[in-house]
Structures are given as structure tokens and as C-alpha cells.
Design a protein around this motif. Sequence first.
Motif, mmCIF file in Angstrom:
data_model
loop_
_atom_site.group_PDB
_atom_site.id
_atom_site.type_symbol
_atom_site.label_atom_id
_atom_site.label_comp_id
_atom_site.label_asym_id
_atom_site.label_seq_id
_atom_site.Cartn_x
_atom_site.Cartn_y
_atom_site.Cartn_z
ATOM 1 N N LYS A 208 24.014 18.263 10.329
ATOM 2 C CA LYS A 208 24.855 17.054 10.325
ATOM 3 C C LYS A 208 25.957 17.131 11.384
ATOM 4 N N LYS A 209 26.408 18.347 11.668
ATOM 5 C CA LYS A 209 27.412 18.547 12.717
ATOM 6 C C LYS A 209 27.046 19.813 13.464
ATOM 7 N N GLY A 210 27.252 19.817 14.772
ATOM 8 C CA GLY A 210 26.850 20.978 15.562
ATOM 9 C C GLY A 210 28.006 21.648 16.268
ATOM 10 N N LYS A 211 27.720 22.782 16.878
ATOM 11 C CA LYS A 211 28.749 23.556 17.584
ATOM 12 C C LYS A 211 28.509 23.579 19.093
ATOM 13 N N ILE A 212 27.566 22.743 19.556
ATOM 14 C CA ILE A 212 27.190 22.757 20.971
ATOM 15 C C ILE A 212 27.274 21.340 21.543
ATOM 16 N N TYR A 213 27.794 21.214 22.754
ATOM 17 C CA TYR A 213 27.676 19.946 23.476
ATOM 18 C C TYR A 213 26.951 20.212 24.789
ATOM 19 N N SER A 214 26.197 19.235 25.238
ATOM 20 C CA SER A 214 25.324 19.417 26.394
ATOM 21 C C SER A 214 25.506 18.250 27.348
ATOM 22 N N VAL A 215 26.118 18.514 28.503
ATOM 23 C CA VAL A 215 26.413 17.444 29.468
ATOM 24 C C VAL A 215 26.586 18.066 30.850
ATOM 25 N N ASN A 216 26.305 17.298 31.883
ATOM 26 C CA ASN A 216 26.544 17.753 33.254
ATOM 27 C C ASN A 216 28.011 17.491 33.607
ATOM 28 N N GLU A 217 28.839 18.516 33.486
ATOM 29 C CA GLU A 217 30.278 18.354 33.737
ATOM 30 C C GLU A 217 30.596 18.188 35.216
ATOM 31 N N GLY A 218 29.598 18.371 36.072
ATOM 32 C CA GLY A 218 29.815 18.114 37.501
ATOM 33 C C GLY A 218 30.110 16.646 37.782
ATOM 34 N N ASN A 219 29.761 15.781 36.822
ATOM 35 C CA ASN A 219 30.024 14.344 36.986
ATOM 36 C C ASN A 219 31.344 13.912 36.351
ATOM 37 N N ALA A 220 32.136 14.867 35.873
ATOM 38 C CA ALA A 220 33.314 14.541 35.059
ATOM 39 C C ALA A 220 34.297 13.591 35.736
ATOM 40 N N LYS A 221 34.475 13.713 37.045
ATOM 41 C CA LYS A 221 35.491 12.876 37.713
ATOM 42 C C LYS A 221 35.106 11.393 37.690
ATOM 43 N N TYR A 262 19.319 23.217 16.748
ATOM 44 C CA TYR A 262 20.588 23.882 16.469
ATOM 45 C C TYR A 262 21.719 22.910 16.113
ATOM 46 N N GLY A 263 21.524 21.627 16.412
ATOM 47 C CA GLY A 263 22.592 20.664 16.180
ATOM 48 C C GLY A 263 23.509 20.539 17.386
ATOM 49 N N GLY A 264 24.402 19.559 17.330
ATOM 50 C CA GLY A 264 25.294 19.301 18.454
ATOM 51 C C GLY A 264 24.977 17.954 19.070
ATOM 52 N N ILE A 265 25.378 17.782 20.318
ATOM 53 C CA ILE A 265 25.199 16.480 20.964
ATOM 54 C C ILE A 265 24.769 16.646 22.413
ATOM 55 N N PHE A 266 23.848 15.789 22.839
ATOM 56 C CA PHE A 266 23.399 15.717 24.226
ATOM 57 C C PHE A 266 23.949 14.425 24.811
ATOM 58 N N LEU A 267 24.641 14.512 25.937
ATOM 59 C CA LEU A 267 25.253 13.340 26.554
ATOM 60 C C LEU A 267 24.727 13.147 27.965
ATOM 61 N N TYR A 268 24.314 11.934 28.282
ATOM 62 C CA TYR A 268 24.118 11.559 29.687
ATOM 63 C C TYR A 268 24.769 10.184 29.844
ATOM 64 N N PRO A 269 26.109 10.177 30.022
ATOM 65 C CA PRO A 269 26.851 8.908 30.028
ATOM 66 C C PRO A 269 26.696 8.144 31.339
ATOM 67 N N ALA A 270 27.085 6.884 31.292
ATOM 68 C CA ALA A 270 27.244 6.118 32.532
ATOM 69 C C ALA A 270 28.459 6.676 33.261
#
Length: 340
Positions: A208-221, A262-270
Motif C-alpha cells: 500500500k505504501k513503498g520506500k522507493i521512488y523511481s524518476v529521472n532526476e536529470g530532468n528536475a530543472k 517492492y512497492g513505491g512509485i514510478f514517475l515520468y512527469p511532463a
Amino acid sequence: MDHAADAHRTDLMTVTRYVLNEQSRHPEARGDFTILLSHIVLGCKFVCTAVNKAGLAKLIGLAGETNVQGEEQKKLDVLSNEVFVKALVSSGRTCILVSEEDEEATFVDPRLRGKYCVVFDPLDGSSNIDCGVSIGTIFGVYMVDKDLDSISLDDVLQPGKNMLAAGYCMYGSSCTLVISTGYGVNGFTLDPSLGEFILTHPDIKIPKKGKIYSVNEGNAKNWDRPTAKFVEKCKFPTDGSSPKSLRYIGSMVADVHRTLLYGGIFLYPADKKSPNGKLRVLYEVFPMSFLMEQAGGQAFTGKERALDLVPTKIHQRSPIFLGSYDDVEEIKALYAAEQK
């Protein structure tokens, strides 16, 4: 685990046996879906073999062409696409095919048509082929309930909630097929000695809740504020909890597979560079969102439930946030607050 006993198991739940069992839920079924799935499974086995010997067979490298997305096609991409198109057409159960590698949808010859539309990415994560990172095939299946002589593109441009089935096959340290026909999610692992996919992950439920997040932080800006706030909270939680761990492979199949288990969230935002997101709706966002919901998770586009999205083009893109129910709930709350 008792490995000795495991080695002598004789009551094996193969993927074919599993689908036949599912078929019994529908007394009116004639076995068409079972036949279709057996051809998808055959395609997965073929691509798995090709991936495993790619270096030896000189399949690694560029094919010298670019696909509709403007990406350089790899030799394995081209091969995988041909394998799946031919396997699906020869099943005699399909009418429309949409592949990431083909600019136009494929309308099957009327003499070979069946009632299913299949959308697929034959080799997702192919930029990772040359370095041996896990890659995979993603697919989704729709059913057409009309005269097959009058089918059109509209029959495949449906919201994801109308999908009959979805799944992916991951080619990694083992070959893993994860599938849902709308009654939960099950994972099968290819036993090379038998040439069969055996049930190894029955009734997968995402935590229901995870300890991992998955995102390309190179796009953070270039992120919008809700995404930036969410990732900041993952790294610097304000409620006294431990920070989440960042895990990002860059191959959607591998990242989503880990998230599912394993749980957590996968993000590929605009973002500012890709205001409509990067992942394709029909054959990436929809199948993975279908699996997440079936496993008890959620999938959100930043505006709505992912499976409610109605695509207008076969290669349409969308942002996506998918994974554990509570984690996606957090990102939904941030977007809702931003709109006020």
C-alpha cells in the motif's frame, strides 16, 4: 525454500494452463483469447532467445533507420517488431495491431481477422540493449464487438479501462512474464529446460505504501511544482519518517516490475521540454496502469486516472505516476492543491 522438493515438482501451473483456467470463468468463450495469448507467449520466447544471444549473433547495434518517434532503431527492435506482427497476424484472432515501431496501425487482412486489437511495444528500453540492462515487451489487448469488415482506428483509440488484458515480458537475469486478464496479476518465469513459463508470482499485490521512488532526476530543472515538491518530500520527509530510496534503471519494464513487487512509485512527469510527457499512452501507459490497478495500486496522469484517458492518436504521449496506492495519493493531493 526446499530446493530439492522444488526440483521434483510435477504439478506445474504453466501460463497456458492458467489462461485455460481463466477461460472457464466465461462459459461462452471459444478459446480465441487463449490462442491469441499463446502467440504472444511464442513471440516473447523468440525475442528472449534473440536478446540472450544478441552479442553473438551481431544483433546489437543500429539498423540504420529511425522509427516514428525519431529514435534510432536497433537491430533487435526491428527483429522483435517483425516477430510480434507475424505472430499476431498468424494467430487469426487479431484485426488491428499498433506497434511503437510502426508509424501506422496495421489492419489485418480480412481473411485472417479476429475480434482482438493488440497494442504493443516490442522492445521497450532498447537504448539499454548494448549494456545488458533488462529490457522488455509491453502489450495490451482490446476486443472489438462489431462487424470486422467495418473496423476503424477508433476501435483501438479507446480508454485503457476498456482493455481486456495487459502484460509485459522482461528479458533480464530471468525471463519473466507478468499478465492480468482483469482478475488480479500473476507472474510467470521461463524455465529454459522446459521451454515453458511457470507460475512463480501468484496473485501479485503491490504494498500500500513503498520506500522507493523511481524518476529521472536529470530532468528536475524542468519539472512542474507538484512533481518537484513530491520528490523533495521523498528525500527530505517532514513527518519524521525515513527518506525514500531512489532507484531508476531507465527501462520502463524493469522499473515498473520492481515497483510492482517492492512497492513505491514510478514517475515520468511532463516537463518544460516534454509538456505532454514522454511515454506513449496506448502501449506503455495503459498496460502498466492496468496492471498496477489490478495489483491494488493506482495510476495518475497529473490530471486524471490514467485508464480514463481517451487517446486521439495511436502514438500519443502522456505523463504518468503509478505505483503504491498511498504514494500516488500523495502526488494527486499535490496536483489538487496546485489547481486551487
